[in-house]
Write an enzyme that holds these catalytic residues in place. Sequence first.
Site, PDB file in Angstrom:
ATOM      1  N   ALA A  98       3.133  -1.673  -9.180  1.00 31.87           N
ATOM      2  CA  ALA A  98       3.595  -0.292  -9.030  1.00 31.87           C
ATOM      3  C   ALA A  98       4.824  -0.347  -8.121  1.00 31.87           C
ATOM      4  O   ALA A  98       4.712  -0.265  -6.895  1.00 31.87           O
ATOM      5  CB  ALA A  98       2.501   0.559  -8.420  1.00 31.87           C
ATOM      6  N   GLY A 130       5.519   3.651   0.409  1.00 33.07           N
ATOM      7  CA  GLY A 130       4.677   2.766  -0.408  1.00 33.07           C
ATOM      8  C   GLY A 130       3.861   3.559  -1.404  1.00 33.07           C
ATOM      9  O   GLY A 130       4.145   4.733  -1.640  1.00 33.07           O
ATOM     10  N   ASN A 131       2.849   2.942  -1.990  1.00 32.02           N
ATOM     11  CA  ASN A 131       1.950   3.668  -2.893  1.00 32.02           C
ATOM     12  C   ASN A 131       0.559   3.061  -2.811  1.00 32.02           C
ATOM     13  O   ASN A 131       0.348   2.067  -2.122  1.00 32.02           O
ATOM     14  CB  ASN A 131       2.500   3.684  -4.326  1.00 32.02           C
ATOM     15  CG  ASN A 131       2.663   2.282  -4.878  1.00 32.02           C
ATOM     16  OD1 ASN A 131       1.694   1.576  -5.084  1.00 32.02           O
ATOM     17  ND2 ASN A 131       3.910   1.862  -5.091  1.00 32.02           N
ATOM     18  N   TYR A 132      -0.397   3.669  -3.520  1.00 32.29           N
ATOM     19  CA  TYR A 132      -1.808   3.292  -3.371  1.00 32.29           C
ATOM     20  C   TYR A 132      -2.239   2.080  -4.197  1.00 32.29           C
ATOM     21  O   TYR A 132      -3.415   1.757  -4.229  1.00 32.29           O
ATOM     22  CB  TYR A 132      -2.702   4.467  -3.758  1.00 32.29           C
ATOM     23  CG  TYR A 132      -2.627   5.642  -2.812  1.00 32.29           C
ATOM     24  CD1 TYR A 132      -2.950   5.488  -1.475  1.00 32.29           C
ATOM     25  CD2 TYR A 132      -2.247   6.905  -3.267  1.00 32.29           C
ATOM     26  CE1 TYR A 132      -2.892   6.563  -0.606  1.00 32.29           C
ATOM     27  CE2 TYR A 132      -2.181   7.984  -2.407  1.00 32.29           C
ATOM     28  CZ  TYR A 132      -2.512   7.809  -1.073  1.00 32.29           C
ATOM     29  OH  TYR A 132      -2.456   8.854  -0.214  1.00 32.29           O
ATOM     30  N   SER A 133      -1.330   1.405  -4.893  1.00 31.17           N
ATOM     31  CA  SER A 133      -1.741   0.285  -5.745  1.00 31.17           C
ATOM     32  C   SER A 133      -2.455  -0.802  -4.918  1.00 31.17           C
ATOM     33  O   SER A 133      -1.999  -1.169  -3.833  1.00 31.17           O
ATOM     34  CB  SER A 133      -0.506  -0.326  -6.415  1.00 31.17           C
ATOM     35  OG  SER A 133      -0.851  -1.549  -7.011  1.00 31.17           O
TER      36      SER A 133
END
Length: 402
Positions: free
Chosen positions: A275, A207-210
Amino acid sequence: MSLQGKKIVLAVTGSIAAYKTPHFVRLLIKAGAEVRVLITDSATQFVTPLSLSTVSKHTVLGNLTEGDNWNNHVELGLWADAMVIAPCSANTLGKLSNGLCDNLVCAVYLSARCPVFIAPAMDEDMWLHASTQANILKVRGVGNQVIPVAHGELASGLVGEGRMAEPEDIVNFLTLFFSANKPLEGVKALVTAGPTYEQIDPVRFIGNYSSGKMGIAIAEALADKGAQVTLVLGPSNERTFHANITTVHVHSAADMYSACTETYKEAKIAVLAAAVADYRPAETATEKIKKKEVELDLKLVKTNDILAMLGKIKQPWQTLVGFALETNNELENAKEKLQAKNADMIVLNSLKDEGAGFGVDTNKITIITREKQSGLPLQSKTDAAKAIVDHILEMTHAETTA
Ligand code: CTP
């Protein structure tokens, strides 16, 4: 400007300012509105139901149950074009902000599908208390309109902030709200927001930090201008309750892609702020991967680039906006993305800028179109979203008048 034909539910709660509400009802009716009044028990100490039913020409409702009729809160919530809670006491504000429901006013508030206007009224120290201010932020955060309190003489004899806005000012506030410029009335829009999660096995993902905050702010700014927005939201804790926004919750880049292709067919404006993961595991393990080996190789394959795919099928009547999050050669990369993905606008944020990027409530953006680029100062994500929507409006207006 008037409130001609507007159906307004007025909820009167326990504050001395309640004595002004018969006059307020008269002003609303004079402006063309139809008014139904609700009252809490404590408000009846400051104004009588008889005065309010006389001026509104309808029975004033105070109880959740009235004989056999226990669900008039749902009917009223559906009937109203606006709910106005004036005066709103500190106690009612606390209940609204927490979703409590121990009287008719709270039940109608929770059932209402229309815009809700809250006119707080209390003594200055109560108004300034951190709990009250937190409650104000909370009710605003779920899409209610808070009518600013006035400064002046208070019931305690003190002079300060906390008085309910004057009835004339509340009528003006409502009139302005309903006559506000809605250039996107009837226009369909698509917005993506948040991260995507690409599953590795039943318990792990890439995943990512968005946070989804920027995309949600854009969906709200478009909806405020009258657009009917479909928000395709990846896994995020953020929510919006705007009446013009339908949220479609998705998990992976593939889910987001299919939700977008359907909605895009009818969308005049599409803003892709999500994102999206560029790669996903080639295979998702059906059982949890055990740590048997010293090293683990994960094979990744590319996901569909949603922006590029939509750019390929873009019609002349559609406006497509993408985001670029860069760490180096920012402008150059963003301009390249505009061309490569056939977008009409790229909103660039640089992770190098302090206060910009993931998780925070502010952003520093540069708006790039084929004609120009505009660097904007560090501002709240809400203001940045409004600026993006203003640029889209400017661009679509220039196209339709060219
Ligand atoms: N985007 C998308 N689908 C993807 C990847 C990105 O729709 N699979 C969109 C994003 O929503 C954003 C824009 O493309 O509007 C730019 O994303 P970004 O990650 O900055 O750029 P990439 O195109 O992925 O290129 P790179 O990672 O090489 O910078």
